[in-house]
Design a protein around this motif. Structure first.
Motif, PDB file in Angstrom:
ATOM      1  N   SER A   1      17.922  -6.139  -4.836  1.00 33.19           N
ATOM      2  CA  SER A   1      16.610  -5.689  -4.391  1.00 33.19           C
ATOM      3  C   SER A   1      16.444  -4.187  -4.624  1.00 33.19           C
ATOM      4  CB  SER A   1      16.401  -5.990  -2.902  1.00 33.19           C
ATOM      5  OG  SER A   1      16.334  -7.374  -2.659  1.00 33.19           O
ATOM      6  N   VAL A   2      15.209  -3.800  -4.934  1.00 33.79           N
ATOM      7  CA  VAL A   2      14.844  -2.394  -5.124  1.00 33.79           C
ATOM      8  C   VAL A   2      13.532  -2.151  -4.400  1.00 33.79           C
ATOM      9  CG1 VAL A   2      14.211  -0.599  -6.788  1.00 33.79           C
ATOM     10  CG2 VAL A   2      15.985  -2.259  -7.371  1.00 33.79           C
ATOM     11  N   SER A   3      13.418  -0.989  -3.744  1.00 36.10           N
ATOM     12  CA  SER A   3      12.173  -0.603  -3.080  1.00 36.10           C
ATOM     13  C   SER A   3      11.890   0.863  -3.390  1.00 36.10           C
ATOM     14  CB  SER A   3      12.272  -0.815  -1.568  1.00 36.10           C
ATOM     15  OG  SER A   3      11.074  -0.403  -0.929  1.00 36.10           O
ATOM     16  N   LYS A   4      10.649   1.145  -3.789  1.00 39.24           N
ATOM     17  CA  LYS A   4      10.244   2.509  -4.106  1.00 39.24           C
ATOM     18  C   LYS A   4       8.948   2.849  -3.360  1.00 39.24           C
ATOM     19  CE  LYS A   4      13.276   3.487  -7.465  1.00 39.24           C
ATOM     20  NZ  LYS A   4      14.209   4.633  -7.437  1.00 39.24           N
TER      21      LYS A   4
ATOM     22  N   TYR B   1      14.467   7.263   7.183  1.00 43.00           N
ATOM     23  CA  TYR B   1      13.153   7.925   7.222  1.00 43.00           C
ATOM     24  C   TYR B   1      12.650   8.045   5.776  1.00 43.00           C
ATOM     25  CZ  TYR B   1       9.737  11.176   9.387  1.00 43.00           C
ATOM     26  OH  TYR B   1       8.600  11.785   9.869  1.00 43.00           O
ATOM     27  N   SER B   2      12.066   6.971   5.271  1.00 41.99           N
ATOM     28  CA  SER B   2      11.741   6.876   3.845  1.00 41.99           C
ATOM     29  C   SER B   2      10.293   7.221   3.521  1.00 41.99           C
ATOM     30  CB  SER B   2      12.053   5.465   3.341  1.00 41.99           C
ATOM     31  OG  SER B   2      11.305   4.501   4.050  1.00 41.99           O
ATOM     32  N   VAL B   3       9.529   7.686   4.508  1.00 39.09           N
ATOM     33  CA  VAL B   3       8.137   8.058   4.275  1.00 39.09           C
ATOM     34  C   VAL B   3       7.991   9.574   4.396  1.00 39.09           C
ATOM     35  CG1 VAL B   3       7.284   5.848   5.098  1.00 39.09           C
ATOM     36  CG2 VAL B   3       7.526   7.744   6.708  1.00 39.09           C
ATOM     37  N   SER B   4       6.853  10.083   3.951  1.00 41.72           N
ATOM     38  CA  SER B   4       6.603  11.516   4.065  1.00 41.72           C
ATOM     39  C   SER B   4       6.195  11.852   5.495  1.00 41.72           C
ATOM     40  CB  SER B   4       5.486  11.935   3.106  1.00 41.72           C
ATOM     41  OG  SER B   4       5.873  11.714   1.771  1.00 41.72           O
TER      42      SER B   4
ATOM     43  N   GLN C   1       7.292  -0.531 -13.932  1.00 44.34           N
ATOM     44  CA  GLN C   1       8.144  -0.626 -15.117  1.00 44.34           C
ATOM     45  C   GLN C   1       9.524  -0.020 -14.869  1.00 44.34           C
ATOM     46  OE1 GLN C   1       5.516   1.159 -18.076  1.00 44.34           O
ATOM     47  NE2 GLN C   1       4.989  -0.874 -18.871  1.00 44.34           N
ATOM     48  N   GLU C   2       9.562   1.063 -14.076  1.00 43.42           N
ATOM     49  CA  GLU C   2      10.855   1.664 -13.723  1.00 43.42           C
ATOM     50  C   GLU C   2      11.715   0.681 -12.940  1.00 43.42           C
ATOM     51  OE1 GLU C   2      12.554   5.023 -10.610  1.00 43.42           O
ATOM     52  OE2 GLU C   2      10.529   5.289 -11.425  1.00 43.42           O
ATOM     53  N   ILE C   3      11.102   0.007 -11.966  1.00 42.28           N
ATOM     54  CA  ILE C   3      11.837  -0.982 -11.175  1.00 42.28           C
ATOM     55  C   ILE C   3      12.304  -2.135 -12.066  1.00 42.28           C
ATOM     56  CG2 ILE C   3      11.596  -2.727  -9.367  1.00 42.28           C
ATOM     57  CD1 ILE C   3       9.715  -0.760  -7.917  1.00 42.28           C
ATOM     58  N   TYR C   4      11.432  -2.573 -12.964  1.00 42.50           N
ATOM     59  CA  TYR C   4      11.793  -3.671 -13.856  1.00 42.50           C
ATOM     60  C   TYR C   4      12.995  -3.303 -14.730  1.00 42.50           C
ATOM     61  CZ  TYR C   4      11.650  -6.990 -17.691  1.00 42.50           C
ATOM     62  OH  TYR C   4      12.003  -7.922 -18.634  1.00 42.50           O
ATOM     63  N   HIS C   5      12.994  -2.102 -15.289  1.00 43.86           N
ATOM     64  CA  HIS C   5      14.117  -1.678 -16.127  1.00 43.86           C
ATOM     65  C   HIS C   5      15.398  -1.530 -15.298  1.00 43.86           C
ATOM     66  CE1 HIS C   5      11.762  -1.394 -19.685  1.00 43.86           C
ATOM     67  NE2 HIS C   5      10.963  -0.449 -19.213  1.00 43.86           N
ATOM     68  N   ASN C   6      15.247  -1.150 -14.033  1.00 47.91           N
ATOM     69  CA  ASN C   6      16.396  -1.063 -13.131  1.00 47.91           C
ATOM     70  C   ASN C   6      17.018  -2.440 -12.907  1.00 47.91           C
ATOM     71  OD1 ASN C   6      17.844  -1.171 -10.543  1.00 47.91           O
ATOM     72  ND2 ASN C   6      17.168   0.919 -10.225  1.00 47.91           N
ATOM     73  N   LEU C   7      16.172  -3.439 -12.760  1.00 49.82           N
ATOM     74  CA  LEU C   7      16.649  -4.797 -12.475  1.00 49.82           C
ATOM     75  C   LEU C   7      17.061  -5.548 -13.739  1.00 49.82           C
ATOM     76  CD1 LEU C   7      14.051  -5.890  -9.759  1.00 49.82           C
ATOM     77  CD2 LEU C   7      16.448  -5.261  -9.404  1.00 49.82           C
ATOM     78  N   ALA C   8      16.578  -5.088 -14.881  1.00 47.37           N
ATOM     79  CA  ALA C   8      16.888  -5.685 -16.190  1.00 47.37           C
ATOM     80  C   ALA C   8      16.091  -6.971 -16.419  1.00 47.37           C
ATOM     81  CB  ALA C   8      18.386  -5.918 -16.354  1.00 47.37           C
ATOM     82  N   GLU C   9      16.418  -7.639 -17.489  1.00 48.46           N
ATOM     83  CA  GLU C   9      15.595  -8.717 -18.019  1.00 48.46           C
ATOM     84  C   GLU C   9      15.382  -9.864 -17.026  1.00 48.46           C
ATOM     85  OE1 GLU C   9      13.112 -10.341 -20.695  1.00 48.46           O
ATOM     86  OE2 GLU C   9      14.113  -8.422 -20.917  1.00 48.46           O
ATOM     87  N   ALA C  10      14.153 -10.413 -17.065  1.00 46.27           N
ATOM     88  CA  ALA C  10      13.804 -11.605 -16.280  1.00 46.27           C
ATOM     89  C   ALA C  10      12.759 -12.393 -17.049  1.00 46.27           C
ATOM     90  CB  ALA C  10      13.285 -11.216 -14.906  1.00 46.27           C
TER      91      ALA C  10
ATOM     92  N   GLY D   1       0.794  -1.218   0.000  1.00 41.12           N
ATOM     93  CA  GLY D   1       0.000   0.000   0.000  1.00 41.12           C
ATOM     94  C   GLY D   1       0.823   1.263   0.000  1.00 41.12           C
ATOM     95  N   ALA D   2       2.076   1.171   0.465  1.00 37.83           N
ATOM     96  CA  ALA D   2       2.951   2.349   0.529  1.00 37.83           C
ATOM     97  C   ALA D   2       4.278   2.148  -0.183  1.00 37.83           C
ATOM     98  CB  ALA D   2       3.215   2.719   1.983  1.00 37.83           C
ATOM     99  N   ASN D   3       4.630   0.909  -0.460  1.00 40.54           N
ATOM    100  CA  ASN D   3       5.907   0.631  -1.118  1.00 40.54           C
ATOM    101  C   ASN D   3       5.739  -0.483  -2.140  1.00 40.54           C
ATOM    102  OD1 ASN D   3       8.013   2.245   0.578  1.00 40.54           O
ATOM    103  ND2 ASN D   3       6.759   1.195   2.096  1.00 40.54           N
ATOM    104  N   ILE D   4       6.473  -0.370  -3.226  1.00 41.27           N
ATOM    105  CA  ILE D   4       6.558  -1.438  -4.211  1.00 41.27           C
ATOM    106  C   ILE D   4       7.997  -1.937  -4.194  1.00 41.27           C
ATOM    107  CG2 ILE D   4       6.421  -2.037  -6.654  1.00 41.27           C
ATOM    108  CD1 ILE D   4       4.132  -0.068  -6.922  1.00 41.27           C
ATOM    109  N   LYS D   5       8.152  -3.240  -3.956  1.00 42.05           N
ATOM    110  CA  LYS D   5       9.480  -3.821  -3.774  1.00 42.05           C
ATOM    111  C   LYS D   5       9.688  -4.952  -4.776  1.00 42.05           C
ATOM    112  CE  LYS D   5       8.928  -3.012   1.188  1.00 42.05           C
ATOM    113  NZ  LYS D   5       8.845  -3.654   2.522  1.00 42.05           N
ATOM    114  N   ALA D   6      10.940  -5.176  -5.116  1.00 41.72           N
ATOM    115  CA  ALA D   6      11.261  -6.258  -6.037  1.00 41.72           C
ATOM    116  C   ALA D   6      12.674  -6.757  -5.777  1.00 41.72           C
ATOM    117  CB  ALA D   6      11.127  -5.794  -7.484  1.00 41.72           C
TER     118      ALA D   6
END
Length: 362
Positions: free
Chosen positions: A35-38, A230-233, A54-63, A13-18
């Motif tokens: 790992s990436v978290s946004k 402190y990664s939240v607003s 899609q930004e996270i996917y391009h960061n991690l590259a092909e899978a 609900g607040a973060n998308i992680k991969a």
């Protein structure tokens, strides 16, 4: 297939992680992990999660494979859980048509899109399933424990016996009743929910029931976290400094930094933190009363939960173990998404995950 390239996703609900892993089947070695978290406020209907995924996917590259778990179905943008679940499933189905997709249910079982299509009950089991994925992964490496997984919004307390999840609850409401889920997190929880009043000048003053300060402010003020953590607003969209955090805490009883001393503010913060630890401790006692009055079953803590270890030690004889020490590959990587990727790898290749605790040296 010589190499398996898998991305595990956790749509919150607040973060998308991969997390992406590359496994060389011929050499039976883990070649890489990242790992990436946004931050993404799923409740904001003006924002589309497609772009950040899609930004996270391009960061991690092909899978080639995606393993998806979710908690975002509870976000305000959805009127029902099933609406949220279908939104997330369709998000991946419609935008990653060339990927082999799998979704986790709340028993850490994997299903492809065809297996859940138009099946209401099976789809509903995808709701808030990430806790079971984390526990099932940890259970590959140890037989008996309670997983203490502290996130930004919640705490999962998940008992495991004989390498099997022994949770009584499956849905969030069941888990809340069983002390297996606490809506208290390292960063995002409203401090006014932790205490009804706080000590000030010899009296107990009622806390204003508004969102003035969060647990991120409390933990930053007490040096439990750093500004970088402190990664939240902030509640007031202000600065992420100790001084700004102090001002937000003072606001809970209608004060500012001109009207409260540093000593008084420290006492208030200590009091609220004591309430926080007391809540966690009481839930742990409720859980342990099922099976281990002597605390012999260890409490397996992620790195965020370990921040509270010393304060919990002062109250109990819990046997603490570090999740990262048990599974070194989790160092600098996200538990839920790493777990998702590895569990799919096991399903595809029957690999013994205990042999992949660390990256290959060559």
């Amino acid at each position: 297939m010589e190499k398996y390239k898998i991305i595990g996703w956790d749509i919150g609900g607040a973060n998308i992680k991969a997390t992406k892993i590359i496994y060389n089947q011929q050499k039976q070695k883990l070649e890489s992990i990242k790992s990436v978290s946004k931050f993404f406020p799923m409740w904001d209907q003006n924002l589309n999660p497609k772009a950040i995924i899609q930004e996270i996917y391009h960061n991690l590259a092909e899978a080639d494979y995606f393993a998806v778990t979710m908690t975002a179905e509870l976000a305000d943008r959805f009127s029902t859980k099933i609406e949220g679940i279908n939104f997330i499933v369709d998000l991946f189905k419609n935008n990653f048509t060339n990927k082999k997709l799998f979704f986790f249910n709340n028993q850490a079982q994997l299903f492809n899109p065809l297996e859940i299509a138009n099946n209401f009950d099976r789809l509903l089991e995808l709701a808030a399933a990430n806790w079971s994925v984390s526990a099932a992964f940890a259970a590959e490496f140890k037989s008996d424990f309670v997983l203490f997984d502290l996130g930004s919004s919640t705490i999962d307390l998940i008992p495991v016996k004989n390498h099997q999840i022994a949770a009584r609850g499956r849905t969030d409401v069941e888990r809340l009743k069983e002390a297996e889920l606490i809506y208290l997190g390292l960063l995002r929880s409203n401090l006014s929910n932790l205490t009804k009043n706080i000590p000030y000048q010899g009296q107990m003053v009622d806390v204003i029931n508004e969102y003035f300060a969060s647990t991120a402010d409390l933990h930053l003020f007490l040096d439990i976290i750093t500004p970088a953590d402190y990664s939240v607003s902030p509640a007031d969209n202000g600065e992420k400094t100790k001084k700004a955090a102090a001002a937000r805490i003072a606001r809970m009883i209608s004060l500012d930094l001109n009207s409260i001393s540093a000593g008084q503010l420290q006492l208030i913060a200590d009091y609220i933190y004591n309430q926080e630890i007391s809540l966690i401790y009481s839930k742990l006692l409720q859980l342990y009363s099922r099976f281990s009055l002597d605390y012999k079953i260890p409490l397996m803590m992620n790195r965020e939960a370990a921040l509270f270890e010393n304060d919990l030690k002062m109250r109990s004889d819990f046997n603490f173990i570090s999740l990262e020490e048990l599974i070194p590959v989790l160092k600098d990587n996200t538990l839920t998404t790493t777990a998702a990727a590895f569990l799919l790898l096991k399903k595809l290749t029957k690999t013994d995950l205990t042999k992949l605790k660390e990256l290959a040296n060559d």
